[in-house]
Design a protein around this motif. Structure first.
Motif, PDB file in Angstrom:
ATOM      1  N   GLY A 194       0.951  -1.303   0.053  1.00 24.97           N
ATOM      2  CA  GLY A 194       0.039  -0.106  -0.127  1.00 24.97           C
ATOM      3  C   GLY A 194       0.918   1.287  -0.144  1.00 24.97           C
ATOM      4  O   GLY A 194       2.129   1.111  -0.037  1.00 24.97           O
ATOM      5  N   PRO A 195       0.169   2.400   0.034  1.00 23.37           N
ATOM      6  CA  PRO A 195       0.772   3.826  -0.033  1.00 23.37           C
ATOM      7  C   PRO A 195       1.912   3.871   0.916  1.00 23.37           C
ATOM      8  O   PRO A 195       2.836   4.949   0.839  1.00 23.37           O
ATOM      9  N   ARG A 196       1.729   3.471   2.125  1.00 21.18           N
ATOM     10  CA  ARG A 196       2.848   3.760   3.198  1.00 21.18           C
ATOM     11  C   ARG A 196       4.185   3.160   2.728  1.00 21.18           C
ATOM     12  O   ARG A 196       5.191   3.622   3.127  1.00 21.18           O
ATOM     13  N   ARG A 197       4.294   2.116   1.990  1.00 21.25           N
ATOM     14  CA  ARG A 197       5.717   1.571   1.591  1.00 21.25           C
ATOM     15  C   ARG A 197       5.690   1.574   0.006  1.00 21.25           C
ATOM     16  O   ARG A 197       4.646   1.204  -0.813  1.00 21.25           O
ATOM     17  N   SER A 198       6.483   2.611  -0.522  1.00 21.00           N
ATOM     18  CA  SER A 198       6.660   2.614  -1.891  1.00 21.00           C
ATOM     19  C   SER A 198       7.996   1.724  -2.522  1.00 21.00           C
ATOM     20  O   SER A 198       9.077   1.634  -1.840  1.00 21.00           O
ATOM     21  N   VAL A 199       7.879   1.121  -3.488  1.00 26.36           N
ATOM     22  CA  VAL A 199       8.956   0.312  -4.153  1.00 26.36           C
ATOM     23  C   VAL A 199       9.605   0.868  -5.577  1.00 26.36           C
ATOM     24  O   VAL A 199       9.031   1.371  -6.524  1.00 26.36           O
ATOM     25  N   VAL A 200      11.107   0.936  -5.501  1.00 23.91           N
ATOM     26  CA  VAL A 200      11.633   1.072  -6.760  1.00 23.91           C
ATOM     27  C   VAL A 200      12.096  -0.134  -7.000  1.00 23.91           C
ATOM     28  O   VAL A 200      13.073  -0.809  -6.268  1.00 23.91           O
ATOM     29  N   PHE A 201      11.676  -0.616  -8.293  1.00 23.84           N
ATOM     30  CA  PHE A 201      12.386  -1.965  -8.692  1.00 23.84           C
ATOM     31  C   PHE A 201      13.556  -2.012  -9.459  1.00 23.84           C
ATOM     32  O   PHE A 201      13.743  -1.007 -10.468  1.00 23.84           O
ATOM     33  N   GLN A 202      14.446  -2.969  -9.793  1.00 23.13           N
ATOM     34  CA  GLN A 202      15.446  -3.068 -10.335  1.00 23.13           C
ATOM     35  C   GLN A 202      15.150  -2.967 -12.020  1.00 23.13           C
ATOM     36  O   GLN A 202      15.846  -2.068 -12.687  1.00 23.13           O
TER      37      GLN A 202
END
Lengths: 265, 264
Positions: free
Chosen positions: A81-89
């Motif tokens: 959810g919006p509390r954790r953002s992810v940047v993927f390889q």
């Protein structure tokens, strides 16, 4: 600013992850605990295939851990959810949407008011130097630019926690250096809470407040190394930083640990 | 206006090749019939004879209607069949790929039905609908439906899982993930399916018209044979081919318009 006793912003507690049936499948991560305090930049380094990306996927809530739990502010984190953002390889940009639409995606999904969406997209475009690519499609951009979009998309959410999974692993050396420095600058300004996965020891030493070294598969926590925080050498560019005695010492220590794991594999 | 001002050179080159190959074919045809006389007009009429017959069929009714009437009749049935094949087949294929239990349940039935040739359904279609538009439309539908389903399914299955993960991370529910990420990425494959469906449907229609019906290009050909008019048959055959190509070009154009992001 950091109190070791405080409840961590993000805590991966005793995570074990089996792919396939427990006991006969593949054990990717074995009883790993990682905690990140508010405003802390933590890097996880380890040899290829050690399960560090699995740790991230589980930490983001994208996969269930076989055992263990993920906590935010001491409470179960639940679904992604919006509390954790992810940047993927591999960037993972939505190919049919423009740069601006990609950045706006999460804001729309989480019902951020319309004018606020616009404001944040504009802000991220400016911060990441993407204003002129606003209406470009990802396929029209270089890898470095695409990863900027991915970072902008993650930051636009104003997440409490930023998870980055080898975000510069797919970039060429020059682009990587530039982006490392920008992430460094951003995290100093904004005090993001970051869990960062990498196989680059230099990157880890330069960017993070604390480095967690993982063993070869099945991944276990081998050692945690506290690095100096808020020191001048970290604010400059990475070549200068790499000449500082503290950097050299930390890199030597961490490299020795990683090398042991690679050689033993 | 100006052909060489076309923004896309990728387009104009195949066009040039296409024109060349068609030109060579036409030349060979003229040589074989009118000039050298290798084949008699009862086997292969000359291009001129076909053009004359074409002009004639445009104004004069044959087999119940002028050429345009037959074309319209064929296009009507074809559009009904293809329309329903796309509207039902594409969502079906997407659902197929997205929901594993649904695939597990329906796939055996679908695979079995898929190997029954469309024409095998003609008798039952006649029993159900009589010699009506619905009969031919049903044959078109049966010929077109599987291509829509299979290609939509493949398109969705091949969407990189990391995109689905990214959609989840940024708060998208299942419907939004499909709508904004999965379906757009699967669109090229979906369009491939639609193009195959369109040509399958077109071929099946003409076949069905040979067997049943009182209008249509297939019927025109059948009547040409009944009346020993080889040139009529050729007008019908060429019209079928040309219309097929035109339809496909329209779909390709639509495809490019819908997916600007696909261009480099």
């Amino acid at each position: 600013m950091l109190e070791p006793s405080a409840t961590p912003k993000l805590e991966l507690r005793n995570i074990t992850k089996w792919y396939g049936p427990e006991g006969t499948g593949v054990l990717a991560v074995d009883d790993c605990s990682v905690s990140v305090q508010k405003g802390e930049f933590v890097c996880v380094v380890g040899p290829s295939g050690c399960g560090k990306s699995t740790l991230m996927t589980v930490g983001a809530g994208l996969e269930e851990a076989t055992h263990g739990e993920i906590l935010i502010d001491g409470k179960p984190a639940g679904k992604p959810g919006p509390r954790r953002s992810v940047v993927f390889q591999k960037f993972a940009l939505f190919p049919s949407e423009t740069v601006a639409q990609n950045i706006k995606f999460g804001l729309q999904m989480t019902n951020v008011p319309r004018d606020e969406q616009e404001r944040r997209v504009q802000q991220q475009l400016e911060i990441m130097g993407l204003t002129q690519f606003r209406d470009s499609y990802p396929s029209q951009l270089s890898g470095g630019m695409q990863q900027r979009v991915a970072i902008a998309r993650a930051l636009a959410m104003q997440p409490e926690i930023l998870l980055m999974d080898e975000p510069f692993g797919a970039l060429d050396a020059q682009t990587r250096t530039i982006l490392q420095e920008e992430v460094q600058r951003l995290s100093h300004q904004m005090h993001y809470t970051v869990l960062f996965i990498t196989h680059s020891v230099e990157e880890a030493v330069y960017l993070s407040d604390r480095v967690i070294v993982m063993s070869r598969r099945p991944g276990r926590i081998k050692k945690e190394i506290q690095l100096p925080r808020d020191v001048a050498w970290k604010r400059g560019d990475i070549e200068q930083a790499a000449e500082h005695p503290e950097f050299i010492e930390a890199r030597r220590e961490i490299w020795a640990l990683v090398r042991e794991e690679i050689m033993a594999a | 206006m100006a052909v060489n001002a076309s923004p896309s050179p990728i387009l104009s080159r195949p066009l040039a090749y296409g024109a060349t190959s068609l030109g060579i074919l036409a030349l060979a045809w003229v040589l074989a019939t009118s000039v050298l006389g290798w084949v008699g007009p009862e086997v292969l009429p000359s291009p001129l004879a076909v053009i004359a017959r074409f002009a004639n069929l445009i104004v004069e009714p044959f087999a119940g209607a002028a050429l345009f009437g037959h074309v319209l009749a064929s296009l009507e049935r074809w559009s009904y069949g293809v329309f329903f094949a796309i509207v039902l087949g594409v969502p079906f294929g997407i659902f197929f790929a997205w929901v594993p239990w649904f695939r597990a349940v329906v796939n055996p039935v679908f695979e079995t039905l898929r190997y029954i040739p469309p024409f095998a359904w003609v008798p039952i279609a006649i029993l159900w609908f009589g010699a009506s538009t619905a009969t031919q439309a049903m044959v078109v539908f049966i010929a077109a439906f599987p291509a829509c389903v299979i290609n939509a399914q493949l398109g969705v299955q091949h969407v990189d899982n990391i995109l689905v993960q990214a959609a989840r991370v940024f708060g998208a529910d299942q419907l939004n993930t499909l709508r904004r990420v999965v379906v757009p990425v699967a669109t090229p494959s979906i369009f491939t399916g639609i193009r195959i469906a369109i040509s399958n449907g077109w071929m099946a229609l003409v076949g069905a018209e040979l067997v049943v019906g009182k209008t249509g290009l297939g019927f025109l050909i059948a009547q040409g044979q009944q009346n020993d008019s080889v040139s009529t048959i050729f007008v019908g055959i060429i019209a079928i081919g040309v219309l097929g190509v035109l339809i496909d070009l329209c779909v390709q154009r639509l495809e490019r318009r819908l997916m600007p992001w696909q261009l480099p």
